[in-house]
Design a protein around this motif. Structure first.
Motif, mmCIF file in Angstrom:
data_model
loop_
_atom_site.group_PDB
_atom_site.id
_atom_site.type_symbol
_atom_site.label_atom_id
_atom_site.label_comp_id
_atom_site.label_asym_id
_atom_site.label_seq_id
_atom_site.Cartn_x
_atom_site.Cartn_y
_atom_site.Cartn_z
ATOM 1 N N ARG A 155 0.806 -1.212 0.000
ATOM 2 C CA ARG A 155 0.000 0.000 0.000
ATOM 3 C C ARG A 155 0.848 1.275 0.000
ATOM 4 O O ARG A 155 0.326 2.369 -0.175
ATOM 5 C CB ARG A 155 -0.913 0.035 1.230
ATOM 6 N N ALA A 210 0.744 3.848 -3.054
ATOM 7 C CA ALA A 210 -0.513 4.589 -3.107
ATOM 8 C C ALA A 210 -0.593 5.604 -1.970
ATOM 9 O O ALA A 210 -1.120 6.709 -2.150
ATOM 10 C CB ALA A 210 -1.694 3.628 -3.051
ATOM 11 N N LEU A 211 -0.073 5.245 -0.806
ATOM 12 C CA LEU A 211 -0.060 6.172 0.320
ATOM 13 C C LEU A 211 0.803 7.390 0.005
ATOM 14 O O LEU A 211 0.412 8.538 0.276
ATOM 15 C CB LEU A 211 0.476 5.463 1.563
ATOM 16 N N ALA A 253 1.437 8.701 -2.799
ATOM 17 C CA ALA A 253 0.751 9.557 -3.760
ATOM 18 C C ALA A 253 -0.401 10.309 -3.121
ATOM 19 O O ALA A 253 -0.654 11.472 -3.443
ATOM 20 C CB ALA A 253 0.254 8.715 -4.934
ATOM 21 N N ALA A 254 -1.109 9.653 -2.213
ATOM 22 C CA ALA A 254 -2.343 10.217 -1.664
ATOM 23 C C ALA A 254 -2.111 11.206 -0.535
ATOM 24 O O ALA A 254 -2.934 12.104 -0.312
ATOM 25 C CB ALA A 254 -3.240 9.084 -1.166
ATOM 26 N N THR A 272 -2.459 17.759 -8.523
ATOM 27 C CA THR A 272 -2.966 16.399 -8.735
ATOM 28 C C THR A 272 -2.147 15.371 -7.961
ATOM 29 O O THR A 272 -2.584 14.232 -7.803
ATOM 30 C CB THR A 272 -2.946 16.027 -10.226
ATOM 31 N N GLU A 273 -0.957 15.757 -7.479
ATOM 32 C CA GLU A 273 -0.114 14.863 -6.680
ATOM 33 C C GLU A 273 -0.305 15.117 -5.182
ATOM 34 O O GLU A 273 0.471 14.634 -4.367
ATOM 35 C CB GLU A 273 1.354 15.049 -7.071
ATOM 36 N N ASN A 274 -1.337 15.878 -4.849
ATOM 37 C CA ASN A 274 -1.682 16.192 -3.461
ATOM 38 C C ASN A 274 -0.635 17.060 -2.768
ATOM 39 O O ASN A 274 -0.464 16.990 -1.547
ATOM 40 C CB ASN A 274 -1.965 14.912 -2.666
ATOM 41 N N ASN A 278 5.846 13.233 -6.418
ATOM 42 C CA ASN A 278 5.524 11.837 -6.117
ATOM 43 C C ASN A 278 6.540 10.872 -6.706
ATOM 44 O O ASN A 278 6.832 9.824 -6.118
ATOM 45 C CB ASN A 278 4.111 11.516 -6.597
ATOM 46 N N VAL A 311 -5.657 10.662 5.937
ATOM 47 C CA VAL A 311 -5.184 9.767 4.881
ATOM 48 C C VAL A 311 -4.573 8.510 5.486
ATOM 49 O O VAL A 311 -4.843 7.382 5.032
ATOM 50 C CB VAL A 311 -4.167 10.491 3.974
ATOM 51 N N ARG A 359 -7.210 6.193 6.733
ATOM 52 C CA ARG A 359 -7.906 5.511 5.649
ATOM 53 C C ARG A 359 -7.097 4.322 5.137
ATOM 54 O O ARG A 359 -7.641 3.238 4.895
ATOM 55 C CB ARG A 359 -8.179 6.511 4.521
ATOM 56 N N PHE A 360 -5.783 4.496 5.006
ATOM 57 C CA PHE A 360 -4.957 3.408 4.501
ATOM 58 C C PHE A 360 -4.774 2.303 5.534
ATOM 59 O O PHE A 360 -4.625 1.136 5.168
ATOM 60 C CB PHE A 360 -3.599 3.965 4.047
#
Length: 356
Positions: free
Chosen positions: A19, A22-23, A25-26, A106-108, A304, A349, A352-353
């Motif tokens: 994970r 994805a973390l 990035a988010a 868009t990359e937070n 990212n 975040v 959530r992960f």
């Protein structure tokens, strides 16, 4: 300014390795070491060259991109200054900055504190107002369109003289509402921070935040000078600090942030193999290290991509990810309320992960 102690990390179950990309990035993050001229992609260079009637020494976008084979900082700077020559009008600077800000939103990336090099442009006859007004307008529009906080940092070119730095400062002062800090960049070796001690003393009198590139290719002594003579609140790069135990202790005790740029360090042969990078060691030593992209159009990755590659190469984990993001907020010059909001978003975040 001493960076405040970070909030404690959330008490969450471990986040499994698969994970982690994805973390990365988010999670929300701040970018504190980005040269706006270094986000000038080859496609935009050709677009602006055509718009401004400038002939380029490259036949195509691919031919230009193929030239990005650097052996050190100077070989990069030679191409960097050549590319910046297509920036002529206020709209050019606006388009450049807005393109960067739209992309990293868009990359937070929630906060960007952006370097610009006015001397690169005024030396070509471009007015200071043209540069600053274009960039500042893009920062305002990016806030409205993308919700990203963006502010400017005026950087002096250290390979030029003290006199030229003073002249640049005076030219910029009528526009001071548009930038929050001053910095020092360009060729490091042979141009120690002490060269600009009086310039930065004047900047402090005027109330600007102070940052400085030091300890990328230069020795730890340059970092000491940036702290003691320029009174830098952040050190840009700073990776050579590991060679001086007393300096490492000072950076930790005073919580002086380091704005580290992994892919830049690899591309410029500071760490030819990213597995050798010392970012993890800096974090594990308790330093306020952050990840940034430096000149992403030239070095192969925005925020990212820097995170993904350095994590894959060095084996850092979710705890390091949280620390890097938290450090980036704490090291920014943003208002306390914004920092608190971003910390809360970061915790959300991670929750959530961890609970998926």
């Amino acid at each position: 300014m001493t960076t405040p102690e970070p909030a404690l990390p959330p008490k969450l179950p471990p986040i499994v390795d698969e994970r982690l990309p994805a973390l990365l990035a988010a999670m929300p993050k701040a970018e504190l070491h980005i040269h706006i001229e270094g986000s000038l992609e080859p496609e935009m260079i050709f677009q602006l060259a055509q718009r401004n009637g400038i002939a380029l020494p490259y036949a195509s976008v691919q031919a230009l991109r193929s030239a990005y084979a650097f052996t050190d900082l100077q070989s990069f700077l030679d191409l960097y200054y050549q590319g910046a020559g297509v920036l002529q009008k206020e709209q050019d600077f606006y388009d450049l900055a807005l393109s960067y800000l739209a992309r990293v939103a868009t990359e937070n990336v929630v906060c960007a504190e952006i370097f610009f090099d006015p001397q690169t442009h005024t030396a070509r006859g471009v007015a200071m107002e043209t540069v600053v007004h274009g960039l500042a307008r893009a920062c305002r529009d990016a806030q409205a369109r993308h919700g990203i906080s963006a502010r400017l940092i005026l950087s002096f070119l250290r390979h030029l003289s003290e006199r030229e730095a003073f002249e640049t400062l005076e030219q910029a002062l009528p526009l001071r509402e548009h930038f929050i800090a001053v910095g020092l960049d360009s060729s490091e070796l042979g141009h120690p921070p002490e060269k600009f001690e009086r310039v930065f003393a004047r900047c402090r009198e005027l109330g600007f935040h102070i940052v400085a590139h030091a300890g990328e290719e230069g020795p730890p002594a340059y970092i000491w000078q940036a702290l003691d003579l320029l009174h830098a609140e952040r050190i840009d790069h700073g990776v050579q600090a590991v060679h001086d135990a007393a300096l490492m202790q000072r950076l930790k005790a005073e919580r002086i942030p380091l704005t580290v740029c992994p892919l830049s360090n690899q591309k410029l042969q500071v760490f030819p193999d990213l597995r050798q990078h010392n970012l993890k060691a800096l974090l594990d030593a308790g330093l306020v290290a952050t990840v940034n992209s430096d000149d992403p159009a030239y070095f192969g990755g925005y925020m990212n991509e820097n995170l993904h590659q350095v994590f894959a190469a060095t084996g850092m984990n979710a705890g390091h990810a949280w620390q890097l993001a938290a450090n980036s907020f704490d090291a920014s010059f943003a208002p306390a309320a914004d920092k608190a909001r971003w910390h809360q978003q970061l915790s959300e975040v991670f929750e959530r992960f961890a609970t998926r």
